[in-house]
Design an enzyme around this catalytic site. Structure first.
Site, PDB file in Angstrom:
ATOM      1  N   CYS A 224     -10.104 -76.706  86.135  1.00 26.32           N
ATOM      2  CA  CYS A 224      -9.489 -75.473  85.827  1.00 26.32           C
ATOM      3  C   CYS A 224      -9.227 -75.377  84.446  1.00 26.32           C
ATOM      4  O   CYS A 224      -8.702 -76.260  83.898  1.00 26.32           O
ATOM      5  CB  CYS A 224      -8.032 -75.327  86.541  1.00 26.32           C
TER       6      CYS A 224
ATOM      7  N   ARG B 118     -16.293 -76.722  82.323  1.00 24.32           N
ATOM      8  CA  ARG B 118     -15.491 -77.852  82.829  1.00 24.32           C
ATOM      9  C   ARG B 118     -15.615 -77.995  84.263  1.00 24.32           C
ATOM     10  O   ARG B 118     -15.039 -78.886  84.924  1.00 24.32           O
ATOM     11  CB  ARG B 118     -14.105 -77.471  82.482  1.00 24.32           C
TER      12      ARG B 118
ATOM     13  N   TRP C  19     -10.779 -74.518  89.944  1.00 24.65           N
ATOM     14  CA  TRP C  19     -11.448 -75.493  90.764  1.00 24.65           C
ATOM     15  C   TRP C  19     -10.480 -75.816  91.863  1.00 24.65           C
ATOM     16  O   TRP C  19      -9.641 -76.523  91.690  1.00 24.65           O
ATOM     17  CB  TRP C  19     -11.815 -76.895  89.820  1.00 24.65           C
TER      18      TRP C  19
ATOM     19  N   ASN D 142      -2.904 -75.034  85.821  1.00 27.45           N
ATOM     20  CA  ASN D 142      -3.952 -76.243  86.221  1.00 27.45           C
ATOM     21  C   ASN D 142      -2.769 -77.101  86.428  1.00 27.45           C
ATOM     22  O   ASN D 142      -1.916 -77.532  86.155  1.00 27.45           O
ATOM     23  CB  ASN D 142      -4.235 -76.814  84.760  1.00 27.45           C
ATOM     24  N   GLY D 143      -3.453 -78.147  87.518  1.00 27.97           N
ATOM     25  CA  GLY D 143      -2.477 -79.089  88.072  1.00 27.97           C
ATOM     26  C   GLY D 143      -2.193 -79.051  89.507  1.00 27.97           C
ATOM     27  O   GLY D 143      -2.705 -78.189  89.961  1.00 27.97           O
TER      28      GLY D 143
ATOM     29  N   GLU E  36     -24.763 -96.720  85.512  1.00 28.75           N
ATOM     30  CA  GLU E  36     -24.582 -95.474  84.951  1.00 28.75           C
ATOM     31  C   GLU E  36     -25.680 -94.635  85.137  1.00 28.75           C
ATOM     32  O   GLU E  36     -25.629 -93.505  85.226  1.00 28.75           O
ATOM     33  CB  GLU E  36     -24.279 -95.820  83.275  1.00 28.75           C
TER      34      GLU E  36
ATOM     35  N   LYS F 136     -25.647 -91.090  87.075  1.00 29.98           N
ATOM     36  CA  LYS F 136     -26.356 -89.834  86.264  1.00 29.98           C
ATOM     37  C   LYS F 136     -27.389 -88.956  87.455  1.00 29.98           C
ATOM     38  O   LYS F 136     -27.132 -87.740  87.800  1.00 29.98           O
ATOM     39  CB  LYS F 136     -27.076 -90.211  85.321  1.00 29.98           C
TER      40      LYS F 136
ATOM     41  N   GLU G 283     -25.029 -87.588  90.284  1.00 28.27           N
ATOM     42  CA  GLU G 283     -24.256 -86.448  89.542  1.00 28.27           C
ATOM     43  C   GLU G 283     -25.011 -85.115  89.785  1.00 28.27           C
ATOM     44  O   GLU G 283     -24.576 -84.154  90.015  1.00 28.27           O
ATOM     45  CB  GLU G 283     -23.827 -86.800  88.294  1.00 28.27           C
TER      46      GLU G 283
ATOM     47  N   HIS H 283     -28.272-110.227  99.306  1.00 33.32           N
ATOM     48  CA  HIS H 283     -26.995-110.117  99.962  1.00 33.32           C
ATOM     49  C   HIS H 283     -26.857-108.788 100.662  1.00 33.32           C
ATOM     50  O   HIS H 283     -25.680-108.573 100.753  1.00 33.32           O
ATOM     51  CB  HIS H 283     -25.837-110.525  99.269  1.00 33.32           C
TER      52      HIS H 283
ATOM     53  N   LYS I  52     -15.780 -81.304  84.373  1.00 31.29           N
ATOM     54  CA  LYS I  52     -15.976 -82.178  83.385  1.00 31.29           C
ATOM     55  C   LYS I  52     -14.499 -82.921  82.932  1.00 31.29           C
ATOM     56  O   LYS I  52     -14.613 -84.037  82.587  1.00 31.29           O
ATOM     57  CB  LYS I  52     -15.960 -81.171  82.111  1.00 31.29           C
TER      58      LYS I  52
HETATM   59  C1  G6P Z   1     -15.261 -86.656  85.176  1.00 34.92           C
HETATM   60  C2  G6P Z   1     -16.422 -86.198  84.239  1.00 34.92           C
HETATM   61  C3  G6P Z   1     -17.443 -87.393  84.047  1.00 34.92           C
HETATM   62  C4  G6P Z   1     -16.455 -88.651  83.180  1.00 34.92           C
HETATM   63  C5  G6P Z   1     -14.921 -88.936  83.741  1.00 34.92           C
HETATM   64  C6  G6P Z   1     -14.020 -89.477  83.012  1.00 34.92           C
HETATM   65  O1  G6P Z   1     -15.696 -87.228  86.316  1.00 34.92           O
HETATM   66  O2  G6P Z   1     -17.261 -85.536  85.119  1.00 34.92           O
HETATM   67  O3  G6P Z   1     -18.463 -87.041  83.040  1.00 34.92           O
HETATM   68  O4  G6P Z   1     -16.995 -89.519  82.702  1.00 34.92           O
HETATM   69  O5  G6P Z   1     -14.575 -87.478  84.351  1.00 34.92           O
HETATM   70  O6  G6P Z   1     -13.692 -88.654  82.148  1.00 34.92           O
HETATM   71  P1  G6P Z   1     -13.078 -89.033  80.738  1.00 34.92           P
HETATM   72  O7  G6P Z   1     -12.956 -87.777  79.890  1.00 34.92           O
HETATM   73  O8  G6P Z   1     -11.797 -89.790  80.725  1.00 34.92           O
HETATM   74  O9  G6P Z   1     -14.080 -89.845  79.971  1.00 34.92           O
END
Ligand code: G6P
Length: 610
Positions: free
Chosen positions: A2, A27, A75, A100-101, A483, A487, A490, A506, A605
């Site tokens: 949000c 975001r 959101w 927000n929250g 990672e 990616k 995501e 395993h 984000k």
């Molecule tokens: C969300 C974002 C990710 C990020 C994660 C942690 O899931 O989409 O890209 O890695 O939060 O966020 P931070 O701001 O703590 O790195």
């Protein structure tokens, strides 16, 4: 997640609010809304499901205006994605709220408010804020006192901005657990959940602290702390670029950010890494005194930042001779853990506002860690303010939800932390030299690696129709495989798993067939021969492999294996270099699949609720 924007001015603020929302689109959100108070005592609202564009089109079609206003991108947490649940929420056409929250005790509040005669127009927790404040102003309190008395009734997290139709000359804001920043103008003031939203109108900001309630008029900002005492908060000048929101000729922010990596890694090293050693004190005043006694490092993070912590563990133990644990913040914060003597807690975060990471830091501070360090990309963020030491990655604003340049600058920072701690723990001269030479060459190696783009774009064609994929790596490349898998899932929505390749036998070998592409990260290091055996195990079972390998590793393409040669580099920086081809692969697969690359479905984000 949000986003909040608010303004109090003499001019019509509708465009300022909409531009602020556009700048928060990165975001992630599912609906948007705005409420405005005009000079004639009218409170108007427009809300739309979908993009901010839908909201601005609706306002063009049916204009509303006002000099005091609040706006929001939602959101969904409580209640489905629809117009009635979008913010701002009203009480009795008088009080307007964006939030927000999560108000965790909203069900109890809702029952009490219903018993007092309030009817709810939404399924949200936020609407309880509007009615609670209304209940307080009804008792004759002014808006400030009404909000101060209301927040005492809320459990959970909130960053909230509240307007009262009967008093258009002020807005009141409250922060607990969700960030809010006040933007200072001349004869007008602003509020947002992220300074990015306000850069077109101001560069001067006050970051509210936990428990703060503030009254904002056109010409004044008065802040009260959680005890209700008036407090002064520092004013910061933002160094963020006003145009950080532009794509700079690239099709997506993510692609722009991938290509910025050589520059931002260079920026992160500049002034910190000398020719043969680190510059002293780069982790802050007094940091040398702290780091020299550190015997254990506990790393806490979420998402991509967690993967940089996983990589750092290999480096800290191998090169700096300190033991290191890494844990996901949402796990760490809800279990009892043992604190080793002379332990440093390190949080990593792009945003500096991730709710679980922040909560984990607060818990750790009560638990006897010697000191805390955050590696963070946003100056003035909560993690930076609440940590003893802060190391700023200089990645610049990262807009794409899938983190790229923040990750590689975090890894760069961790190699410098490895040098800083290793200095006091018998780091081998040869390792120190390899790290320092590697870091000096890193921006150039990243530039060279980006020239692989065309080959990777072609490769991506072969993934677009796949449902599943497997990423393999060993040693400090295992977190890079994780990672890479993150990616891909995501942004392309292809199921991707990562395994340390020694674990193949395993379980994951059972999954191998020609429909399951296997991506292998293979630098030329001491584990290469082991990795080659793992590759043969996959080949023997008919798996199709895509191998990102050092030329000297001597993999050759054939009918079951496509090899992409990655520039040779010093061993310590290899995890950073090998990250780039995996980012590019995910990007091009997502483009072929036509997904929303910069704002993938269901993701945000900055995750400011737990
Ligand atoms: C969300 C974002 C990710 C990020 C994660 C942690 O899931 O989409 O890209 O890695 O939060 O966020 P931070 O701001 O703590 O790195």
């Amino acid at each position: 997640m949000c986003g909040i924007v608010g303004a109090i001015a003499e001019r019509n603020v509708v465009e300022i609010l909409l531009e602020g929302l556009r700048r928060l689109e990165y975001r992630g959100y599912d609906s948007a809304g705005v409420a405005l108070l005009d000079g004639e005592g009218n409170l108007k609202r427009e809300r739309q499901v979908g993009k901010v564009k839908a909201l601005s089109d609706a306002i063009i079609a049916k204009p509303i205006k006002g000099a005091t206003g609040i706006a929001h991108t939602r959101w969904a947490t409580h209640g489905g994605v629809n117009e009635k649940n979008a913010h701002p929420h009203f009480s009795n056409e008088r009080i307007a709220v964006v939030h927000n929250g999560i108000i965790e005790n909203y069900e109890a509040l809702r029952r009490d408010l219903q018993a007092k005669g309030y009817t709810f127009g939404s399924d949200t927790d936020t609407e309880t804020i509007a009615h609670t404040v209304h209940e307080e102003v009804k008792k004759g309190k002014d808006l400030l006192l009404a909000v101060q008395d209301s927040v005492k009734q809320f459990h959970g997290a909130y960053g909230t901005v509240i307007m009262d139709k009967e008093d258009a000359n002020r807005v009141v804001v409250a922060r607990s657990g969700s960030p809010l920043v006040i933007g200072l103008g001349i004869g007008e003031n602003f509020i947002a959940s992220d300074q990015m939203a306000l850069l077109p109108v101001t560069r001067r900001f006050i970051f509210l602290e936990e428990g703060d309630v503030a009254e904002i008029t056109r010409t004044s900002v008065t802040i009260y702390d959680h005890n209700g005492d008036k407090v002064e908060r520092e004013v910061f000048d933002s160094e963020l670029e006003h145009d950080a929101g532009d794509k700079g000729g690239y099709r997506h922010y993510m692609l722009k950010e991938i290509h910025e990596q050589p520059t931002v890694v260079r920026n992160t090293l500049q002034g910190r890494l000398g020719e043969t050693d680190l510059v002293e004190g780069i982790f802050g005043a007094g940091s040398e005194d702290i780091l020299k006694d550190i015997k254990h490092v506990q790393i806490i993070a979420c998402g991509t930042s967690y993967h940089s912590g996983m990589t750092a563990r290999y480096w800290l133990e191998q090169y700096a001779n300190v033991s290191c644990n890494v844990e996901i913040a949402s796990e760490f914060r809800y279990r009892k853990s043992v604190v080793h003597p002379n332990s440093l807690i390190v949080t990593i975060s792009q945003s500096g506002e991730t709710a679980d990471t922040l909560a984990a830091l607060r818990l750790a501070k009560q638990n006897g860690y010697k000191s805390s360090l955050t590696i963070c990309n946003v100056p003035g963020s909560s993690l930076v303010r609440e940590s003893d030491m802060a190391f700023m990655t200089l990645a610049g604003a990262e807009i794409g939800v899938a983190s790229t340049k923040a990750f590689t600058t975090q890894l760069t920072a961790f190699l410098m932390l490895t040098l800083a701690i290793g200095k006091y723990n018998g780091m081998l001269a040869a390792d120190k030299k390899a790290i320092i030479d590697g870091l000096h060459s890193l921006p150039t190696k990243l530039e060279e690696t980006l020239t692989l783009t065309n080959g990777i774009e072609q490769l991506a064609e072969e993934f677009a129709d796949k449902q599943h994929s497997l990423f393999l790596g060993r040693g400090d490349q295992y977190p890079i495989a994780m990672e890479g898998a993150l990616k891909l899932k995501e942004i392309s929505y292809i199921h991707a798993e990562a395994y340390a390749s020694g674990e193949l036998k395993h379980g994951p070998l059972a999954l191998i067939d020609e429909e399951m592409p296997v991506i292998v990260v293979a630098p030329n290091n001491e584990l290469l021969e082991k990795l080659k055996s793992n590759v043969e195990e996959v080949r023997a079972r008919g798996g199709i492999m895509y191998v990102f390998a050092d030329k000297e590793a001597q993999f050759a393409s054939d009918e079951t294996m496509r090899v992409i040669n990655v520039p040779h580099c010093e061993a310590p920086i290899a995890p950073i270099v090998y990250t780039l081809p995996l980012q590019l692969l995910s990007y091009y697969v997502a483009v072929i699949k036509g997904t929303d690359v910069d704002q993938p479905r269901n993701l945000a984000k900055s995750v400011t609720v737990e």
